[in-house]
Design a protein around this motif. Structure first.
Motif, PDB file in Angstrom:
ATOM      1  N   THR A 133       1.128   4.230  -2.780  1.00  0.00           N
ATOM      2  CA  THR A 133       0.899   5.641  -2.461  1.00  0.00           C
ATOM      3  C   THR A 133       1.978   6.524  -3.079  1.00  0.00           C
ATOM      4  O   THR A 133       1.692   7.570  -3.678  1.00  0.00           O
ATOM      5  CB  THR A 133       0.859   5.844  -0.931  1.00  0.00           C
ATOM      6  OG1 THR A 133      -0.192   5.051  -0.381  1.00  0.00           O
ATOM      7  CG2 THR A 133       0.625   7.308  -0.587  1.00  0.00           C
ATOM      8  N   LEU A 137      -4.335  14.594  -6.250  1.00  0.00           N
ATOM      9  CA  LEU A 137      -4.159  13.798  -5.042  1.00  0.00           C
ATOM     10  C   LEU A 137      -5.226  14.127  -3.992  1.00  0.00           C
ATOM     11  O   LEU A 137      -5.680  13.251  -3.257  1.00  0.00           O
ATOM     12  CB  LEU A 137      -2.765  14.018  -4.461  1.00  0.00           C
ATOM     13  CG  LEU A 137      -1.619  13.438  -5.298  1.00  0.00           C
ATOM     14  CD1 LEU A 137      -0.278  13.810  -4.701  1.00  0.00           C
ATOM     15  CD2 LEU A 137      -1.746  11.925  -5.402  1.00  0.00           C
ATOM     16  N   HIS A 191     -10.264   0.926  -3.392  1.00  0.00           N
ATOM     17  CA  HIS A 191     -10.696   1.140  -2.009  1.00  0.00           C
ATOM     18  C   HIS A 191     -12.061   0.538  -1.715  1.00  0.00           C
ATOM     19  O   HIS A 191     -12.439   0.428  -0.551  1.00  0.00           O
ATOM     20  CB  HIS A 191     -10.631   2.621  -1.671  1.00  0.00           C
ATOM     21  CG  HIS A 191      -9.211   3.107  -1.541  1.00  0.00           C
ATOM     22  ND1 HIS A 191      -8.430   2.792  -0.458  1.00  0.00           N
ATOM     23  CD2 HIS A 191      -8.422   3.814  -2.382  1.00  0.00           C
ATOM     24  CE1 HIS A 191      -7.231   3.307  -0.621  1.00  0.00           C
ATOM     25  NE2 HIS A 191      -7.199   3.922  -1.781  1.00  0.00           N
ATOM     26  N   LEU A 197      -7.700  11.399  -2.398  1.00  0.00           N
ATOM     27  CA  LEU A 197      -7.897  11.225  -0.962  1.00  0.00           C
ATOM     28  C   LEU A 197      -9.380  11.285  -0.602  1.00  0.00           C
ATOM     29  O   LEU A 197      -9.871  10.479   0.200  1.00  0.00           O
ATOM     30  CB  LEU A 197      -7.122  12.303  -0.204  1.00  0.00           C
ATOM     31  CG  LEU A 197      -7.199  12.263   1.317  1.00  0.00           C
ATOM     32  CD1 LEU A 197      -6.621  10.971   1.857  1.00  0.00           C
ATOM     33  CD2 LEU A 197      -6.488  13.465   1.921  1.00  0.00           C
ATOM     34  N   THR A 237       0.831  -1.204   0.000  1.00  0.00           N
ATOM     35  CA  THR A 237       0.000   0.000   0.000  1.00  0.00           C
ATOM     36  C   THR A 237       0.867   1.256   0.000  1.00  0.00           C
ATOM     37  O   THR A 237       0.580   2.227  -0.705  1.00  0.00           O
ATOM     38  CB  THR A 237      -0.931   0.007   1.232  1.00  0.00           C
ATOM     39  OG1 THR A 237      -1.759  -1.165   1.196  1.00  0.00           O
ATOM     40  CG2 THR A 237      -1.813   1.243   1.246  1.00  0.00           C
ATOM     41  N   LYS A 297     -11.058   8.079  -1.837  1.00  0.00           N
ATOM     42  CA  LYS A 297     -10.683   6.973  -0.959  1.00  0.00           C
ATOM     43  C   LYS A 297     -11.526   6.979   0.313  1.00  0.00           C
ATOM     44  O   LYS A 297     -12.097   5.953   0.707  1.00  0.00           O
ATOM     45  CB  LYS A 297      -9.194   7.097  -0.596  1.00  0.00           C
ATOM     46  CG  LYS A 297      -8.743   6.202   0.540  1.00  0.00           C
ATOM     47  CD  LYS A 297      -7.327   6.545   0.962  1.00  0.00           C
ATOM     48  CE  LYS A 297      -6.954   5.802   2.242  1.00  0.00           C
ATOM     49  NZ  LYS A 297      -5.585   6.155   2.700  1.00  0.00           N
ATOM     50  N   THR A 308       4.678   4.157   7.123  1.00  0.00           N
ATOM     51  CA  THR A 308       4.862   5.530   6.650  1.00  0.00           C
ATOM     52  C   THR A 308       6.341   5.890   6.512  1.00  0.00           C
ATOM     53  O   THR A 308       6.676   6.832   5.792  1.00  0.00           O
ATOM     54  CB  THR A 308       4.185   6.536   7.601  1.00  0.00           C
ATOM     55  OG1 THR A 308       4.799   6.437   8.895  1.00  0.00           O
ATOM     56  CG2 THR A 308       2.699   6.234   7.749  1.00  0.00           C
TER      57      THR A 308
END
Length: 418
Positions: A38, A57, A119, A61, A34, A64, A158
């Motif tokens: 991204t 983007l 998603h 978002l 994932t 999603k 992250t």
């Protein structure tokens, strides 16, 4: 020092369970996939839209989050009557199949379409994964350790995924990142196929819409879970400020280079991971409600203090604190949902409701942080989000006044209506 080492060993004890070990590794490689997706998506947006990539983007978002909020409960209710392992494997493979088409995208609208598909699968996969863990580890102490490891995996994603992406980009083109992401999803499906996942307790005679509505009704009718929802909103306000406006603070206000933005985001993740490791010990001494109230206080107080930030070191200290408050709220959250549904056929759909409502909190937080930051300035945005986080704290403390599960009364009333 010895106590910290003992805690780490105790934390890893749940990995001796072969089913959870395979299940956890499946989550880790899926999260890496994932994260790679991204990074690749951001690069593709810039390739197709140039300076308008931010708008692309932002739309991605929003899509999603809206897909998750709108479909999670219904998709989960649709799939919960099928064998759990097949559902999890199928959804991972579906995500891989969708991701495999991204290298062939030539128009921006195609990105939006594929994101909605991707998603939609995630809206069913994530709550199903979370609902499975308490069935694998029914002991609450072991489940708490599993939640801590899961939170650490999300925080590490992250940090680790961008580093892996940078390494891969020295070897392959942009399309190679999407292929690597597909590999993560396939590896996750393979690990799930090798694990002995417990069957779910499904006995409902209600239709799909009825089960989805029942999950929402039970969730919002349970004081403990309503309190969790409110506290989650406080955590979302803190993380939204960090994720949306770190780049503005670091590179615009302070005039630093992009690598300092990455470092600041990593410090937020470190704060979250550090506290996640401490949560099992804290839960031996305090209730979830006390820990979450403390976390919401840290989030609201930290955002208030953020309005006075005037240096990079101070910002790093604040980011570490906000990550700590965020983790105090989110790490034990699964325990509350699992406890409220112990032995109930509603567990999976309640986890889906929790996932959808959590995403709704993030949607509000992202929109507020982005719009207020662009129009009113970062300092005023801190205060707006601080007020919102304080509101979540007050509401959560008021609606959840005691550490007890009231779901039985809600379920009884719901059955009575039928």
């Amino acid at each position: 020092m010895r106590a910290a080492g003992t805690r780490r060993i105790d934390m890893l004890r749940v990995l001796s369970n072969p089913t959870f070990r395979a299940f956890y590794l499946a989550q880790v490689v899926s999260l890496i996939g994932t994260g790679l997706a991204t990074v690749a998506l951001g690069l593709m947006a810039f390739k197709l839209a140039g300076s308008a990539a931010g708008a692309v983007l932002g739309t991605v978002l929003a899509l999603k989050t809206l897909t998750t909020v709108g479909l999670s409960s219904f998709i989960t209710a649709t799939l919960e009557k099928f064998p759990r392992r097949r559902v999890l494997i199928g959804l991972e493979l579906m995500r891989g199949a969708v991701m495999l088409t991204f290298p062939f995208v030539t128009e921006i609208w195609q990105i939006y379409f594929l994101i909605a598909l991707l998603h939609s699968a995630s809206a069913g996969l994530v709550p199903s994964l979370r609902a499975t863990i308490p069935d694998i580890l029914p002991d609450e102490r072991d489940y708490t350790r599993a939640l801590t490891l899961t939170q650490i995996a999300y925080d590490m994603e992250t940090v680790v995924s961008p580093l892996i992406a940078l390494l891969l980009l020295t070897l392959v083109q942009l399309e190679g990142l999407f292929v690597a992401a597909v590999g993560g999803f396939i590896a996750s499906a393979a690990l799930l196929a090798c694990s002995s996942i417990p069957k779910q307790n499904f006995t409902s005679e209600l239709g799909i819409r009825g089960r989805a509505a029942r999950g929402i009704r039970i969730y919002l009718g349970t004081p403990m879970l309503k309190g969790l929802f409110a506290f989650t909103f406080s955590a979302a306000c803190a993380s939204a400020m960090v994720l949306v406006n770190t780049v503005v603070l670091v590179q615009s206000n302070l005039g630093f280079e992009p690598q300092f933005t990455v470092l600041a985001l990593a410090v937020f993740g470190c704060g979250s991971m550090t506290v996640a490791l401490l949560v099992p010990s804290l839960l031996d001494r305090f209730s979830e409600r006390v820990i979450m109230v403390a976390g919401a206080c840290v989030c609201a107080g930290g955002l208030t203090a953020g309005a006075a930030i005037n240096g990079y070191v101070a910002m790093l200290m604040l980011w570490f604190g906000l990550g700590s408050g965020y983790s105090l709220i989110l790490t034990p959250a699964g325990r509350l949902v699992a406890r409220a549904t112990a032995g109930s056929p509603d567990r999976q759909v309640l986890f889906a409701t929790q996932f959808a409502l959590t995403q709704a909190c993030w949607l509000v937080g992202y929109l507020t942080a982005g719009m207020a930051g662009a129009t009113a300035g970062v300092a005023f945005t801190f205060l707006i989000l601080a007020a919102m986080a304080a509101g979540g704290l007050v509401i959560g403390a008021r609606v959840w006044r005691a550490d007890r599960v009231d779901v039985a009364a809600v379920v009884g009333a719901d059955l009575g209506e039928r």
